[in-house]
Design a protein around this motif. Structure first.
Motif, PDB file in Angstrom:
ATOM      1  N   THR A 117       6.138   0.664  -1.741  1.00 43.27           N
ATOM      2  CA  THR A 117       6.129  -0.114  -2.209  1.00 43.27           C
ATOM      3  C   THR A 117       6.608   0.291  -3.276  1.00 43.27           C
ATOM      4  N   THR A 118       7.324  -0.527  -4.115  1.00 39.89           N
ATOM      5  CA  THR A 118       8.565  -0.621  -5.377  1.00 39.89           C
ATOM      6  C   THR A 118       6.444  -0.673  -6.188  1.00 39.89           C
ATOM      7  N   GLU A 119       5.953  -1.332  -6.123  1.00 39.64           N
ATOM      8  CA  GLU A 119       4.572  -1.714  -6.890  1.00 39.64           C
ATOM      9  C   GLU A 119       3.775  -0.188  -6.932  1.00 39.64           C
ATOM     10  N   GLN A 120       4.178   0.388  -5.819  1.00 36.18           N
ATOM     11  CA  GLN A 120       2.849   2.357  -5.458  1.00 36.18           C
ATOM     12  C   GLN A 120       4.393   2.507  -6.894  1.00 36.18           C
ATOM     13  N   LEU A 121       5.519   3.117  -5.928  1.00 37.50           N
ATOM     14  CA  LEU A 121       6.403   3.812  -6.899  1.00 37.50           C
ATOM     15  C   LEU A 121       6.387   3.348  -8.374  1.00 37.50           C
ATOM     16  N   THR A 209      -3.127  15.261  -0.892  1.00 33.47           N
ATOM     17  CA  THR A 209      -2.980  13.505  -0.176  1.00 33.47           C
ATOM     18  C   THR A 209      -4.164  12.846  -0.081  1.00 33.47           C
ATOM     19  N   ASP A 210      -5.345  14.074  -1.349  1.00 33.50           N
ATOM     20  CA  ASP A 210      -6.821  12.587  -2.231  1.00 33.50           C
ATOM     21  C   ASP A 210      -6.147  12.230  -3.166  1.00 33.50           C
ATOM     22  N   TYR A 211      -4.881  13.081  -3.834  1.00 31.77           N
ATOM     23  CA  TYR A 211      -4.675  12.334  -5.278  1.00 31.77           C
ATOM     24  C   TYR A 211      -3.932  11.425  -4.376  1.00 31.77           C
ATOM     25  N   MET A 212      -2.986  11.993  -3.749  1.00 32.27           N
ATOM     26  CA  MET A 212      -2.031  10.763  -3.610  1.00 32.27           C
ATOM     27  C   MET A 212      -2.398   9.009  -2.930  1.00 32.27           C
ATOM     28  N   ASN A 213      -3.368   9.599  -2.730  1.00 28.35           N
ATOM     29  CA  ASN A 213      -4.518   8.077  -1.762  1.00 28.35           C
ATOM     30  C   ASN A 213      -5.079   7.495  -3.397  1.00 28.35           C
ATOM     31  N   TYR A 214      -5.091   8.301  -3.739  1.00 27.66           N
ATOM     32  CA  TYR A 214      -6.014   7.808  -4.771  1.00 27.66           C
ATOM     33  C   TYR A 214      -5.052   6.945  -5.845  1.00 27.66           C
ATOM     34  N   VAL A 215      -3.831   7.807  -5.811  1.00 30.70           N
ATOM     35  CA  VAL A 215      -3.405   7.006  -6.779  1.00 30.70           C
ATOM     36  C   VAL A 215      -2.458   5.337  -6.331  1.00 30.70           C
ATOM     37  N   LEU A 216      -1.724   6.221  -5.301  1.00 27.90           N
ATOM     38  CA  LEU A 216      -1.287   4.558  -4.662  1.00 27.90           C
ATOM     39  C   LEU A 216      -2.297   3.874  -4.379  1.00 27.90           C
ATOM     40  N   TYR A 217      -3.096   3.474  -3.525  1.00 24.02           N
ATOM     41  CA  TYR A 217      -4.237   2.984  -3.375  1.00 24.02           C
ATOM     42  C   TYR A 217      -5.744   2.842  -3.853  1.00 24.02           C
ATOM     43  N   GLU A 218      -6.443   3.826  -3.623  1.00 19.20           N
ATOM     44  CA  GLU A 218      -7.621   3.490  -4.510  1.00 19.20           C
ATOM     45  C   GLU A 218      -7.590   2.625  -5.760  1.00 19.20           C
ATOM     46  N   GLU A 219      -6.378   3.252  -6.757  1.00 18.22           N
ATOM     47  CA  GLU A 219      -6.986   3.041  -7.592  1.00 18.22           C
ATOM     48  C   GLU A 219      -6.434   1.502  -7.779  1.00 18.22           C
ATOM     49  N   ALA A 220      -5.810   0.681  -7.486  1.00 18.32           N
ATOM     50  CA  ALA A 220      -5.122  -0.385  -7.353  1.00 18.32           C
ATOM     51  C   ALA A 220      -6.409  -0.563  -6.982  1.00 18.32           C
ATOM     52  N   GLU A 221      -7.516  -0.481  -5.771  1.00 20.20           N
ATOM     53  CA  GLU A 221      -8.199  -1.308  -5.513  1.00 20.20           C
ATOM     54  C   GLU A 221      -9.491  -1.891  -6.651  1.00 20.20           C
ATOM     55  N   GLU A 222      -9.726  -0.455  -7.295  1.00 13.08           N
ATOM     56  CA  GLU A 222     -10.266  -0.519  -8.864  1.00 13.08           C
ATOM     57  C   GLU A 222     -10.044  -1.202 -10.192  1.00 13.08           C
ATOM     58  N   MET A 223      -8.945  -1.583 -10.677  1.00 15.70           N
ATOM     59  CA  MET A 223      -8.607  -2.522 -11.461  1.00 15.70           C
ATOM     60  C   MET A 223      -8.805  -3.722 -10.968  1.00 15.70           C
TER      61      MET A 223
END
Length: 223
Positions: A117-121, A209-223
């Motif tokens: 998504t635009t937000e993930q990018l 893949t761990d890095y990208m999943n963290y940046v695109l998904y998990e980091e957002a969940e922590e915010m």
């Protein structure tokens, strides 16, 4: 894998119609079972170093039937067998290990940022702007780079909004997609060691893949 699986897919590419497929349904079922056996092996082995949850083979296998409703190509079947291996399987929405078996030395293992998504990018670019070294350390590691030497995917032709043209990481910031793949020859696919070859690739791909999943998904969940 059984060499008959590649032979079936080659035949399907030459006879991509429902009549031929129905007449050779048993060949398809055998090829599918061969792919399922490989995916089962990979789930078991990957599960030894990554928590895949309770993912099953059926959760990972992609259908061979094409959705032709909005496509100019009306061929009803894909000419490959594919699976997305990761927690939740192919429908998790997160980055997984994608394996596509296709004759003509076109089989590959891959993973990375593809449909975001635009937000993930925006989160990816923010992370690169803040600290690109973590990603660069992963993808420039000698063994990783040897196995996955090239970045695949789309890149902006212009500088992304909000960033300077002379930004030291402008090449990464321009990325709309960031995908790595490793191709296997038909000879490798038909060898008894193919599962081990793919497993090695998955182990090398995991930090990325761990890095990208963290940046695109998990980091957002922590915010």
């Amino acid at each position: 894998m059984d060499s008959k699986t590649l032979h079936f897919l080659s035949q399907l590419a030459e006879n991509n119609n429902r009549e031929w497929f129905q007449e050779n349904k048993k060949l398809f079922e055998a090829a599918k079972a061969d792919m399922e056996k490989l995916v089962g092996y990979l789930i078991e082995e990957v599960g030894k170093f990554e928590d895949l949850g309770n993912v099953q083979v059926k959760d990972c296998m992609l259908r061979i039937y094409r959705d032709v409703r909005f496509s100019k190509n009306k061929a009803p079947y894909k000419t490959n067998l594919a699976a997305g291996i990761g927690p939740g399987g192919k429908s998790s929405g997160k980055i997984d290990y994608y394996l596509q078996v296709q004759p003509g030395d076109q089989t590959f293992l891959g993973g990375g940022m593809w449909e975001v998504t635009t937000e993930q990018l925006a989160r990816f670019r923010q992370e690169i702007d803040y600290n690109a070294n973590e990603l660069k350390t992963i993808i420039n590691e000698e063994e990783f780079h040897s196995y996955f030497p090239e970045i695949h995917g789309e890149t902006l032709k212009t500088t992304p909004k909000g960033y300077a043209k002379d930004h030291p990481e402008i090449d990464l910031l321009k990325r709309k997609q960031l995908f790595f793949m490793h191709r296997y020859t038909d000879k490798e696919v038909a060898s008894k060691d193919f599962g081990s070859l793919v497993l090695k690739g998955i182990q090398l791909l995991k930090p990325f893949t761990d890095y990208m999943n963290y940046v695109l998904y998990e980091e957002a969940e922590e915010m």
